[in-house]
Design an enzyme around this catalytic site. Structure first.
Site, mmCIF file in Angstrom:
data_model
loop_
_atom_site.group_PDB
_atom_site.id
_atom_site.type_symbol
_atom_site.label_atom_id
_atom_site.label_comp_id
_atom_site.label_asym_id
_atom_site.label_seq_id
_atom_site.Cartn_x
_atom_site.Cartn_y
_atom_site.Cartn_z
ATOM 1 N N CYS A 1 -2.638 0.506 9.400
ATOM 2 C CA CYS A 1 -2.044 -0.832 9.376
ATOM 3 C C CYS A 1 -0.687 -0.797 10.078
ATOM 4 C CB CYS A 1 -1.854 -1.308 7.934
ATOM 5 S SG CYS A 1 -3.418 -1.688 7.120
ATOM 6 N N CYS B 1 0.850 -1.191 0.000
ATOM 7 C CA CYS B 1 0.000 0.000 0.000
ATOM 8 C C CYS B 1 0.884 1.240 0.000
ATOM 9 C CB CYS B 1 -0.903 0.003 1.237
ATOM 10 S SG CYS B 1 -1.906 1.492 1.369
ATOM 11 N N CYS C 1 -6.420 2.836 -0.210
ATOM 12 C CA CYS C 1 -6.371 1.924 0.943
ATOM 13 C C CYS C 1 -6.563 0.478 0.485
ATOM 14 C CB CYS C 1 -7.470 2.309 1.938
ATOM 15 S SG CYS C 1 -7.550 1.220 3.359
ATOM 16 N N PHE D 1 -23.841 -11.471 25.174
ATOM 17 C CA PHE D 1 -23.217 -10.383 24.417
ATOM 18 C C PHE D 1 -23.611 -10.566 22.937
ATOM 19 C CE2 PHE D 1 -20.619 -11.355 28.107
ATOM 20 C CZ PHE D 1 -20.454 -10.120 28.712
ATOM 21 N N GLU E 1 -28.005 -9.052 25.699
ATOM 22 C CA GLU E 1 -27.114 -7.992 25.205
ATOM 23 C C GLU E 1 -27.375 -6.735 26.052
ATOM 24 O OE1 GLU E 1 -24.794 -6.975 22.774
ATOM 25 O OE2 GLU E 1 -25.278 -4.941 23.409
ATOM 26 N N CYS F 1 -12.052 -11.034 21.151
ATOM 27 C CA CYS F 1 -11.142 -10.135 20.414
ATOM 28 C C CYS F 1 -9.965 -9.760 21.306
ATOM 29 C CB CYS F 1 -11.894 -8.887 19.951
ATOM 30 S SG CYS F 1 -12.726 -8.022 21.287
ATOM 31 N N GLN G 1 -19.594 -7.502 12.810
ATOM 32 C CA GLN G 1 -18.286 -8.087 12.509
ATOM 33 C C GLN G 1 -17.677 -7.363 11.308
ATOM 34 O OE1 GLN G 1 -16.823 -10.097 14.517
ATOM 35 N NE2 GLN G 1 -18.519 -10.792 15.804
ATOM 36 N N CYS H 1 0.190 6.378 7.023
ATOM 37 C CA CYS H 1 -1.105 6.052 7.629
ATOM 38 C C CYS H 1 -0.908 5.166 8.857
ATOM 39 C CB CYS H 1 -1.975 5.342 6.597
ATOM 40 S SG CYS H 1 -3.533 4.723 7.257
ATOM 41 N N ASP I 1 -19.493 -13.848 23.585
ATOM 42 C CA ASP I 1 -18.668 -13.011 22.686
ATOM 43 C C ASP I 1 -18.539 -11.611 23.300
ATOM 44 O OD1 ASP I 1 -17.370 -11.784 20.583
ATOM 45 O OD2 ASP I 1 -19.112 -11.753 19.263
HETATM 46 C C1 LIG Z 1 -17.760 -8.193 20.482
HETATM 47 S S1 LIG Z 1 -19.402 -7.566 20.437
HETATM 48 C C2 LIG Z 1 -20.252 -9.003 19.913
HETATM 49 C C3 LIG Z 1 -21.638 -8.822 19.384
HETATM 50 C C4 LIG Z 1 -22.251 -10.001 18.659
HETATM 51 N N1 LIG Z 1 -21.985 -11.267 19.332
HETATM 52 C C5 LIG Z 1 -21.798 -10.045 17.218
HETATM 53 O O1 LIG Z 1 -21.010 -10.932 16.861
HETATM 54 O O2 LIG Z 1 -22.240 -9.215 16.421
HETATM 55 C C6 LIG Z 1 -19.725 -7.407 22.145
HETATM 56 C C7 LIG Z 1 -21.139 -7.013 22.487
HETATM 57 O O3 LIG Z 1 -21.227 -6.914 23.909
HETATM 58 C C8 LIG Z 1 -22.073 -5.849 24.246
HETATM 59 N N2 LIG Z 1 -21.719 -5.451 25.621
HETATM 60 C C9 LIG Z 1 -20.678 -4.712 26.036
HETATM 61 N N3 LIG Z 1 -20.664 -4.609 27.382
HETATM 62 C C10 LIG Z 1 -21.728 -5.315 27.824
HETATM 63 C C11 LIG Z 1 -22.249 -5.601 29.119
HETATM 64 N N4 LIG Z 1 -21.671 -5.121 30.231
HETATM 65 N N5 LIG Z 1 -23.358 -6.371 29.216
HETATM 66 C C12 LIG Z 1 -23.950 -6.872 28.102
HETATM 67 N N6 LIG Z 1 -23.506 -6.632 26.842
HETATM 68 C C13 LIG Z 1 -22.417 -5.872 26.706
HETATM 69 C C14 LIG Z 1 -21.798 -4.798 23.167
HETATM 70 O O4 LIG Z 1 -22.896 -3.908 23.042
HETATM 71 C C15 LIG Z 1 -21.584 -5.670 21.932
HETATM 72 O O5 LIG Z 1 -22.781 -5.844 21.236
#
Ligand SMILES: C[S@@+](CC[C@H](N)C(=O)[O-])C[C@H]1O[C@@H](n2cnc3c(N)ncnc32)[C@H](O)[C@@H]1O
Length: 404
Positions: free
Chosen positions: A67, A58, A141, A268, A288, A362, A241, A64, A336
């Protein structure tokens, strides 16, 4: 001038020489030469390059800050990201079988937050420069889907209309199945003239939706995303994602990890990336923290046909994790969490009778910390798959199956 040999990469992708001295864009084994500024080598010259060094694909790479690892071969980055996860596990006394890493291709990122600032001549829009507050233009990019890069002139027009020279706009653009969803933050207050101009730009660019500091300014079509058989309209700026390939890899891994188990708790859950595809096979309870995301997930399920029941709950899982009495009815739990991990929730899963956990993370360090809690309670890690949707960045993501 100082000459150093790089020993390893740090978690931001910088080379680290004994000291420690941080050397940007240097690889393990390389001999580098340059002036030191505290713990950093400024503008290092590579005296002896690594066999893993490649020409960055790139032309913006030097300036930038988007990356960090474009100077390394794909094979090196894949090995390094896998080692980052392995080392996080080792630090917790854990081991696991690793599946091959899945890396998203170049030009596949379907969401990005650009920075925009007004200038004397008009506006500049791009990504922040390497360790600097300045904005670098990135018309070529290599990470973004070209449909996002093509938005840059329109984003400049928006910045001219609604930005200021003292504050930066954050312009979050997402490719949806029905066009671009653009969520702008830090804008000027929307007076009638600005409203009219923004609506005009949105119409001309055929944006699906334009929102301004949380308020929808224009919506030509609901910016829906398909999760399994359901169409979901996420709230502006909601988590999704980063690449289609990454999402497909994570959904496939979670679906396999859950197998025939049911009912399933998706913790989550976001807007239903996992819950809605899983509902093709089993009942799902999706939890969530963001109420607007829960509502979007629920509406998506109600509009879809042929899915098992999906119940939803807006709940802060850090403060009020699901307790063993609530968890024991599930055949599997999907979890997640954000980068902080889910220590409180994982402790409750460990204390429950849930037999299978499909984990997505992550942050390898918090994943390993939470996996340790589960393994202390009789789980073992069946497999780990590193999913690299953040090609050329030091971010590391993974999915894993744990069972008792
Ligand atoms: C890594 S994302 C994953 C979302 C979903 N699993 C996806 O793949 O699209 C983490 C999620 O956790 C939620 N989150 C963050 N803190 C939280 C909490 N204390 N209690 C419940 N959810 C929470 C965020 O709003 C977000 O949607």
């Amino acid at each position: 001038m100082t000459t150093l040999t790089i020993a390893r990469l740090g978690h931001l992708g910088d080379g680290i020489a004994p000291g420690p001295v941080f050397v940007p864009m240097a690889l393990p084994g390389e001999v580098v030469e340059g002036a030191l500024d505290g713990e950093r080598m400024v503008d290092p010259k590579i005296v002896a390059p690594s066999p893993d060094r490649v020409k960055a694909p790139c032309r913006h790479y030097r300036a930038c800050g988007g990356c960090a690892l474009m100077h390394a071969s794909d094979g090196f980055v894949a090995g390094w990201k896998t080692d980052v996860v392995r080392q996080a596990l080792t630090a917790q006394g854990l081991e696991a079988p690793f599946r091959p890493i899945l890396t998203s291709p170049p030009r596949s990122r379907r969401r990005a937050t650009f920075s925009g600032r007004r200038t004397k001549a008009g506006a500049i829009v791009g990504f922040h420069g390497r360790r600097s507050g300045t904005i670098t233009e990135i018309p070529d990019c290599q990470i973004l889907d070209p449909r996002l890069t093509a938005l840059l002139p329109m984003l400049e027009a928006i910045t001219v209309a609604g930005g200021s020279r003292s504050a930066e706009l954050a312009l979050a653009a997402t490719l949806t199945d029905r066009g671009i969803d653009l969520a702008v933050r830090n804008g000027k207050p929307v007076e009638p003239a600005l409203f009219a101009e923004l609506a005009r730009i949105a119409g001309e660019a055929d944006l699906a939706r334009l929102s301004w500091d949380g308020e929808v300014i224009a919506m030509a079509r609901p910016p829906a995303r398909r999760f399994g058989r359901a169409d979901v309209v996420p709230p502006a700026g909601a988590f999704l994602q980063a690449t289609a390939q990454g999402e497909a890899a994570l959904v496939a891994a979670v679906t396999e990890a859950v197998g025939k188990a049911g009912p399933v708790a998706d913790l989550f859950a976001g807007c239903g990336t996992f819950a809605l595809p899983l509902a093709e096979r089993a009942e799902v309870h999706a939890v969530e923290g963001e109420a607007a995301m829960v509502a979007a997930l629920d509406a998506g399920w109600r509009g879809a046909e042929g899915l098992h029941r999906v119940t939803t709950e807006a709940r802060d899982l850090f403060r009020r994790p699901l307790l063993p009495d609530e968890l024991n009815r599930f055949g599997a739990v999907v979890i997640d969490p954000p980068r902080a991990g889910a220590e409180a929730q994982t402790a409750q899963i460990a204390a429950s009778r849930v037999p299978v956990v499909a984990a997505v993370s992550c942050n390898p360090v918090t994943f390993a910390r939470d996996a340790r809690l589960l393994c202390n309670a009789g789980f073992s890690i069946d497999w780990i798959e590193v999913v690299d949707q953040f090609r050329w960045s030091p971010h590391v993501e993974l999915s894993a199956r744990l069972s008792r």
